[in-house]
Write an enzyme that holds these catalytic residues in place. Structure first.
Site, PDB file in Angstrom:
ATOM      1  N   ALA A   5     -19.392  17.363   4.541  1.00 49.93           N
ATOM      2  CA  ALA A   5     -17.577  17.153   4.097  1.00 49.93           C
ATOM      3  C   ALA A   5     -17.546  16.896   3.274  1.00 49.93           C
ATOM      4  O   ALA A   5     -18.001  16.619   2.513  1.00 49.93           O
ATOM      5  CB  ALA A   5     -17.694  15.560   5.287  1.00 49.93           C
ATOM      6  N   PHE A   8      -9.862  14.063   1.045  1.00 53.13           N
ATOM      7  CA  PHE A   8      -8.914  14.244   0.354  1.00 53.13           C
ATOM      8  C   PHE A   8      -8.962  12.646   0.465  1.00 53.13           C
ATOM      9  O   PHE A   8      -8.586  12.089   1.213  1.00 53.13           O
ATOM     10  CB  PHE A   8      -7.511  14.519   0.350  1.00 53.13           C
ATOM     11  CG  PHE A   8      -8.275  16.658   0.342  1.00 53.13           C
ATOM     12  CD1 PHE A   8      -9.263  17.143   1.344  1.00 53.13           C
ATOM     13  CD2 PHE A   8      -7.462  17.050  -0.610  1.00 53.13           C
ATOM     14  CE1 PHE A   8      -9.577  18.269   0.919  1.00 53.13           C
ATOM     15  CE2 PHE A   8      -7.525  18.054  -0.947  1.00 53.13           C
ATOM     16  CZ  PHE A   8      -8.668  19.440  -0.288  1.00 53.13           C
ATOM     17  N   GLY A   9      -8.485  12.337  -1.042  1.00 54.85           N
ATOM     18  CA  GLY A   9      -8.284  10.886  -0.919  1.00 54.85           C
ATOM     19  C   GLY A   9      -9.267   9.241  -0.942  1.00 54.85           C
ATOM     20  O   GLY A   9     -10.013   9.281  -0.451  1.00 54.85           O
ATOM     21  N   GLY A  10      -9.629   9.072  -2.295  1.00 47.15           N
ATOM     22  CA  GLY A  10     -10.999   8.424  -2.097  1.00 47.15           C
ATOM     23  C   GLY A  10     -10.448   6.870  -2.591  1.00 47.15           C
ATOM     24  O   GLY A  10     -10.985   6.026  -3.186  1.00 47.15           O
ATOM     25  N   GLY A  11      -9.764   6.852  -2.033  1.00 50.80           N
ATOM     26  CA  GLY A  11      -8.868   5.192  -2.142  1.00 50.80           C
ATOM     27  C   GLY A  11      -9.414   4.158  -0.740  1.00 50.80           C
ATOM     28  O   GLY A  11     -10.948   4.613  -0.520  1.00 50.80           O
ATOM     29  N   ASN A  12      -8.298   3.100  -0.364  1.00 47.45           N
ATOM     30  CA  ASN A  12      -9.219   2.551   0.356  1.00 47.45           C
ATOM     31  C   ASN A  12     -10.052   2.913   1.658  1.00 47.45           C
ATOM     32  O   ASN A  12     -10.502   2.824   2.206  1.00 47.45           O
ATOM     33  CB  ASN A  12      -8.076   1.124   0.489  1.00 47.45           C
ATOM     34  CG  ASN A  12      -7.750   0.526  -0.192  1.00 47.45           C
ATOM     35  OD1 ASN A  12      -8.465   0.666  -1.502  1.00 47.45           O
ATOM     36  ND2 ASN A  12      -6.580   0.098  -0.703  1.00 47.45           N
ATOM     37  N   ILE A  13      -9.049   3.584   2.522  1.00 42.78           N
ATOM     38  CA  ILE A  13      -9.324   3.650   3.768  1.00 42.78           C
ATOM     39  C   ILE A  13     -10.202   5.200   4.010  1.00 42.78           C
ATOM     40  O   ILE A  13     -11.318   5.269   4.458  1.00 42.78           O
ATOM     41  CB  ILE A  13      -8.574   4.004   4.754  1.00 42.78           C
ATOM     42  CG1 ILE A  13      -8.643   4.134   6.285  1.00 42.78           C
ATOM     43  CG2 ILE A  13      -8.005   5.775   4.664  1.00 42.78           C
ATOM     44  CD1 ILE A  13      -9.012   3.047   6.832  1.00 42.78           C
ATOM     45  N   GLY A  14     -10.129   5.406   2.690  1.00 41.39           N
ATOM     46  CA  GLY A  14     -11.451   6.395   2.026  1.00 41.39           C
ATOM     47  C   GLY A  14     -12.348   6.140   2.080  1.00 41.39           C
ATOM     48  O   GLY A  14     -13.471   7.211   2.866  1.00 41.39           O
ATOM     49  N   LYS A 213      -1.456   2.252  19.190  1.00 45.63           N
ATOM     50  CA  LYS A 213      -2.012   1.795  18.037  1.00 45.63           C
ATOM     51  C   LYS A 213      -0.922   1.112  16.719  1.00 45.63           C
ATOM     52  O   LYS A 213      -0.292   1.025  16.358  1.00 45.63           O
ATOM     53  CB  LYS A 213      -3.023   2.766  16.896  1.00 45.63           C
ATOM     54  CG  LYS A 213      -3.745   2.351  16.604  1.00 45.63           C
ATOM     55  CD  LYS A 213      -2.622   2.465  14.642  1.00 45.63           C
ATOM     56  CE  LYS A 213      -3.477   1.457  13.111  1.00 45.63           C
ATOM     57  NZ  LYS A 213      -3.157   2.519  12.746  1.00 45.63           N
TER      58      LYS A 213
HETATM   59  N1  NAD Z   1      -5.897   0.695   4.028  1.00 43.52           N
HETATM   60  C1  NAD Z   1      -6.022   1.096   5.572  1.00 43.52           C
HETATM   61  O1  NAD Z   1      -5.555  -0.418   6.055  1.00 43.52           O
HETATM   62  C2  NAD Z   1      -4.736   1.918   6.381  1.00 43.52           C
HETATM   63  C3  NAD Z   1      -5.691   1.628   7.303  1.00 43.52           C
HETATM   64  C4  NAD Z   1      -5.628   2.710   8.345  1.00 43.52           C
HETATM   65  C5  NAD Z   1      -4.439   3.764   7.389  1.00 43.52           C
HETATM   66  N2  NAD Z   1      -4.849   4.477   6.739  1.00 43.52           N
HETATM   67  C6  NAD Z   1      -3.849   5.183   6.087  1.00 43.52           C
HETATM   68  O2  NAD Z   1      -5.211   5.800   5.493  1.00 43.52           O
HETATM   69  C7  NAD Z   1      -3.946   7.019   3.936  1.00 43.52           C
HETATM   70  C8  NAD Z   1      -4.285   6.338   2.908  1.00 43.52           C
HETATM   71  O3  NAD Z   1      -4.161   4.994   2.825  1.00 43.52           O
HETATM   72  P1  NAD Z   1      -4.678   4.379   2.287  1.00 43.52           P
HETATM   73  O4  NAD Z   1      -4.403   2.638   1.961  1.00 43.52           O
HETATM   74  O5  NAD Z   1      -6.280   4.105   2.025  1.00 43.52           O
HETATM   75  O6  NAD Z   1      -4.281   4.676   0.859  1.00 43.52           O
HETATM   76  P2  NAD Z   1      -5.157   4.416  -1.279  1.00 43.52           P
HETATM   77  O7  NAD Z   1      -3.945   3.974  -1.807  1.00 43.52           O
HETATM   78  O8  NAD Z   1      -6.268   3.287  -1.473  1.00 43.52           O
HETATM   79  O9  NAD Z   1      -5.935   6.107  -1.496  1.00 43.52           O
HETATM   80  C9  NAD Z   1      -4.976   6.917  -1.026  1.00 43.52           C
HETATM   81  C10 NAD Z   1      -5.758   8.030  -2.101  1.00 43.52           C
HETATM   82  O10 NAD Z   1      -4.950   8.748  -1.683  1.00 43.52           O
HETATM   83  C11 NAD Z   1      -4.911   9.631  -3.145  1.00 43.52           C
HETATM   84  N3  NAD Z   1      -4.305  10.790  -3.893  1.00 43.52           N
HETATM   85  C12 NAD Z   1      -2.853  10.727  -4.075  1.00 43.52           C
HETATM   86  N4  NAD Z   1      -2.465  12.462  -3.976  1.00 43.52           N
HETATM   87  C13 NAD Z   1      -3.342  12.670  -3.991  1.00 43.52           C
HETATM   88  C14 NAD Z   1      -4.205  14.383  -3.644  1.00 43.52           C
HETATM   89  N5  NAD Z   1      -3.021  15.287  -4.205  1.00 43.52           N
HETATM   90  N6  NAD Z   1      -5.042  14.846  -3.807  1.00 43.52           N
HETATM   91  C15 NAD Z   1      -6.014  13.983  -3.229  1.00 43.52           C
HETATM   92  N7  NAD Z   1      -5.982  12.645  -3.228  1.00 43.52           N
HETATM   93  C16 NAD Z   1      -5.047  12.254  -3.037  1.00 43.52           C
HETATM   94  C17 NAD Z   1      -4.699   8.299  -4.063  1.00 43.52           C
HETATM   95  O11 NAD Z   1      -5.316   8.812  -5.585  1.00 43.52           O
HETATM   96  C18 NAD Z   1      -5.904   7.435  -3.572  1.00 43.52           C
HETATM   97  O12 NAD Z   1      -7.442   7.259  -3.920  1.00 43.52           O
HETATM   98  C19 NAD Z   1      -2.480   6.704   4.843  1.00 43.52           C
HETATM   99  O13 NAD Z   1      -2.203   7.322   5.041  1.00 43.52           O
HETATM  100  C20 NAD Z   1      -2.549   4.734   6.043  1.00 43.52           C
HETATM  101  O14 NAD Z   1      -1.237   4.969   6.231  1.00 43.52           O
HETATM  102  C21 NAD Z   1      -4.370   2.611   5.808  1.00 43.52           C
HETATM  103  O1  44H Z   2      -1.006   2.627   5.514  1.00 43.12           O
HETATM  104  P1  44H Z   2       0.294   2.013   5.913  1.00 43.12           P
HETATM  105  O2  44H Z   2       1.804   2.321   4.594  1.00 43.12           O
HETATM  106  O3  44H Z   2       1.198   3.070   7.085  1.00 43.12           O
HETATM  107  O4  44H Z   2       1.155   0.764   6.859  1.00 43.12           O
HETATM  108  C1  44H Z   2       0.557  -0.388   6.460  1.00 43.12           C
HETATM  109  C2  44H Z   2      -0.803  -1.468   6.413  1.00 43.12           C
HETATM  110  O5  44H Z   2      -0.019  -1.566   7.824  1.00 43.12           O
HETATM  111  C3  44H Z   2      -1.405  -0.896   7.714  1.00 43.12           C
HETATM  112  O6  44H Z   2      -2.470   0.314   6.276  1.00 43.12           O
HETATM  113  C4  44H Z   2      -2.835  -0.879   8.222  1.00 43.12           C
HETATM  114  O7  44H Z   2      -4.420  -2.247   7.320  1.00 43.12           O
HETATM  115  C5  44H Z   2      -4.017   0.071   8.959  1.00 43.12           C
HETATM  116  O8  44H Z   2      -3.030   1.245   9.325  1.00 43.12           O
HETATM  117  C6  44H Z   2      -4.942  -0.539   9.961  1.00 43.12           C
HETATM  118  O9  44H Z   2      -5.589  -0.064  10.836  1.00 43.12           O
END
Ligand code: NAD
Ligand code: 44H
Length: 395
Positions: A5, A8-14, A213
């Site tokens: 797999a 893209f995106g090693g952040g929180n949800i990734g 959702k």
């Molecule tokens: N955190 C939550 O609770 C949550 C829950 C459900 C959905 N989401 C969704 O998931 C997505 C990411 O949210 P998150 O909270 O993980 O954000 P985040 O900022 O923690 O992670 C985003 C990641 O994407 C990377 N990124 C940015 N530009 C990039 C590029 N061009 N190529 C590759 N990577 C790139 C950033 O460096 C970062 O590591 C959003 O659409 C958010 O709405 C978040």
């Molecule tokens: O990620 P956003 O910015 O679209 O919204 C912020 C939060 O509401 C979101 O990240 C929630 O934590 C998530 O959607 C829960 O499933």
């Protein structure tokens, strides 16, 4: 060869959601990001931990079998990985999809494997995979589009799990809530069949799931964030502890529930139980989720299909009540010039430089003839007038 797999995106949800479930399903995960610190840490460690926190205690899972590539510096490596992968996922934010599309398009274009690549965008947005697909197609030669279906299949998804910003010293480890939901359309996979990922709930029609959702979890979350910040609260749990804000959130959820029940024929009792689960989830004091994270990117959140205008517009079209949602819009408009939030600065500029009706069009994309339009213009006017009187919105 094992399954691979590309995420893209090693952040929180990734790290805390998508990679966890891909790992559990037996995939090797290749993280793609543009942040040197995240890539370096992923490249220099063999595992990280995902800890579920709730009043019942903590449960920790260890994630292994991953690699990481910086697409800023090693684009060709990413292209080659995609050409031999089984699935591409992303969680980068809806506004970033256009930036990751060119490299995905190149990877798809050189594929010669018999099975098409499964592409699933995991963003909080309606039709995020369709949006990504549009960008990928615009970076693909027109004569190659006809045979695209042999190389890639695209499915929209809804994902739900609260992953707050992590403590600065936590490295790659992620603390998250126990609850999760990952719903994906199965139709696009046709006779090929969908990927085998046990965490995914496969459905024929995604709209009821994603609207339920977005218009319950994210509408209530953002309402708590904007009212909470206005009242000086630091976290969502703190905001939800305030009886006034909790009441406002409940009022807003009554409006979105009336739409969901009416439009998707979901039983009122089932929706009520869902609402109670969500209120308990966003009130979870163990998550320490800041009002700034949840309120982030207010211009995106004020968009036409988004968590406030999306349901309010549909309620207005049906002649149903939406005034509590307008209260959330008003509070969102006050989320201006917040540290580290570029869109909150953009919001302030749009409100400063435009007449109320023009600012409404620019921010919400609402048509001037729409039954919701004049009500939103009034709210915009109200927030602009406060700023004129005091030099800033009432914060
Ligand atoms: N955190 C939550 O609770 C949550 C829950 C459900 C959905 N989401 C969704 O998931 C997505 C990411 O949210 P998150 O909270 O993980 O954000 P985040 O900022 O923690 O992670 C985003 C990641 O994407 C990377 N990124 C940015 N530009 C990039 C590029 N061009 N190529 C590759 N990577 C790139 C950033 O460096 C970062 O590591 C959003 O659409 C958010 O709405 C978040
Ligand atoms: O990620 P956003 O910015 O679209 O919204 C912020 C939060 O509401 C979101 O990240 C929630 O934590 C998530 O959607 C829960 O499933």
């Amino acid at each position: 060869m094992g399954m691979k797999a590309i995420h893209f995106g090693g952040g929180n949800i990734g790290r805390g959601f998508v990679a966890e479930f891909l790992h559990t399903a037996g995939y090797e995960v290749v993280f793609i990001d543009v942040m040197d610190n995240i890539i370096n840490e992923l490249q220099n460690t063999k595992s990280y931990q995902v800890t579920e926190v709730s009043e019942a205690g903590e449960t920790t899972k260890t994630i292994t079998n991953y690699r990481a590539i910086n697409s800023k510096t090693h684009e060709q490596d990413v292209v080659e990985e995609i050409s031999t992968a089984d699935i591409v996922t992303c969680a980068v934010g809806p506004n970033i999809l256009k930036f990751i599309a060119p490299v995905i398009a190149k990877g798809i274009d050189i594929r010669s494997t018999p099975k098409p690549l499964a592409v699933i965008a995991c963003e909080n947005a309606i039709g995020a995979t369709d949006t990504l697909r549009g960008h990928i197609e615009s970076h693909t030669d027109s004569e190659r589009l006809e045979t695209m279906g042999e190389r890639a299949q695209y499915a929209n998804s809804a994902i739900d799990r609260i992953v707050p910003a992590q403590a600065p010293n936590s490295g790659l480890n992620v603390r998250i809530e126990k609850f999760y939901e990952w719903v994906v359309e199965k139709g696009p996979f046709g006779n090929v069949g969908h990927p085998n990922i046990p965490a995914i709930h496969w459905v024929d029609h995604l709209e009821p799931y994603i609207e339920r959702k977005l218009f319950t979890v994210n509408t209530s979350h953002a309402t708590a964030a904007y009212y909470g910040r206005y009242a000086g609260k630091k976290t969502i749990a703190e905001a939800m502890h305030d009886s006034y804000i909790r009441g406002v959130v409940r009022d807003v959820l009554k409006e979105t529930a009336s739409l969901i029940i009416d439009k998707h024929e979901i039983e009122a009792q089932e929706q009520q139980e869902y609402v109670e689960t969500i209120i308990a989830r966003i009130s979870n004091p163990y998550l320490e989720d800041s009002v700034e994270r949840v309120g982030r990117a207010p211009v995106r959140k004020l968009g036409r299909k988004e968590r406030f205008i999306g349901p309010a517009a549909q309620l207005a079209e049906r002649g149903m009540k939406y005034d509590s949602l307008l209260g959330s819009v008003e509070m969102a408009l006050r989320f201006q010039n917040v540290k580290d939030d570029a869109e909150s600065v953009e919001l302030a500029t749009i409100l400063k430089e435009n007449a109320p009706a023009d600012a409404t069009v620019q921010l919400t994309g609402l048509e001037r003839t729409h039954p919701l339009f004049s009500a939103v213009v009034k709210v915009v006017d109200q927030v602009q007038s406060e700023a004129k009187e005091t030099g800033q919105p009432r914060i």
